[in-house]
Design a protein around this motif. Structure first.
Motif: not given
Ligand code: 5GP
Length: 240
Positions: A32, A46, A198, A213, A215-216, A223, A226-227
């Motif tokens: 990411t 991810k 993303d 994203k 969150r990142f 992360v 959540s995804y």
């Protein structure tokens, strides 16, 4: 479908040739990046999550009359896609003002507006993806006015399909970035690249919690969790 040579390596994806001239394989990586590659991390799982989420969303668009590059899922991290000629533009649709638009307009994040806002950006890391207008895009030879009309219309249609789709999953589609390409077989303007946490801002309708994203970007942790929650909820909608 036979996997061929690597033809493109991005930060978050790889694209491989196949034995078919008009088909490629997209591989979603676990990497990411944010803030134009200044911030970078690896999140195990991810890539597989975004591959599956993007497949659900692009397949939903295909089935509702919006042509995308997605053909089929191949494996955890790979999907088969139509080959395109890249158009280096980003069309960003906003249903609520957040992120860089909130900063640019000087309004609080989450500001509600009645209309849908569509922005155009030049996809160019060296210039930090600047906001441009249609005349700039035509002047640079990136697209014709007719293609730009098509992109704006398509972006609004994608938004009008995905907003209620996410709503069924209890998720608010706050904004999203869409990219387009010209299909190598027909020349048609089609949606390319991914649509995923993303490339979208997704807020939990019940709690307001960010599921994307940010969150990142904002060091909010969880992360992958959540995804994974986004994927679980979208699967529940498609299985209804
Ligand atoms: P912002 O302008 O606030 O950075 O982004 C607006 C929306 O477009 C967000 O959903 C964001 O994730 C997406 N977006 C904008 N530019 C990019 C980009 O270069 N890469 C990715 N993955 N998403 C982007």
């Amino acid at each position: 479908m036979k996997k061929g040579a690597l033809i493109f390596e991005g930060n978050e994806k790889q694209v491989f040739a196949t034995d078919h001239p008009d088909k490629v394989i997209f591989r979603y990586k676990d990497v990411t990046v944010a803030y134009n590659n200044v911030k970078r991390a690896r999140f195990i799982g991810k890539g597989a999550l975004n591959n599956q989420i993007s497949a659900i969303l692009l397949d939903y668009l295909n089935r509702n009359g919006v042509e995308t590059h997605f053909i089929s899922l191949l494996s955890d991290q790979e999907q088969l896609c139509r080959k395109i000629e890249i158009i280096p533009l980003q069309v960003v649709v906003h249903n609520r003002i957040a992120g860089s638009l909130a900063y640019r307009l000087g309004v609080p994040e989450g500001f509600r507006h009645a209309n849908t806002i569509v922005d155009l950006r030049y996809n160019n890391d060296d210039l930090d993806d600047p906001i441009i207008n249609r005349d700039h895009a035509v002047a640079l030879g990136l697209a014709t006015y007719q293609e730009l009309d098509g992109m704006y219309d398509c972006a609004r249609r994608v938004n009008s399909l995905l907003k209620p789709f996410f709503h069924q999953a209890g998720i608010e589609l706050v904004d999203m970035k869409i990219e387009f390409g010209r299909a190598s077989d027909t020349g048609a303007l089609i949606i390319s690249d991914e649509i995923s946490p993303d490339t979208c801002r997704l807020w939990d309708e019940a709690t307001g919690e960010r599921m994307d994203k940010d969150r990142f970007r904002l060091d909010l942790s969880r992360v992958v969790e959540s995804y994974s929650n986004v994927l679980k909820r979208l699967k529940q909608v498609t299985e209804q």
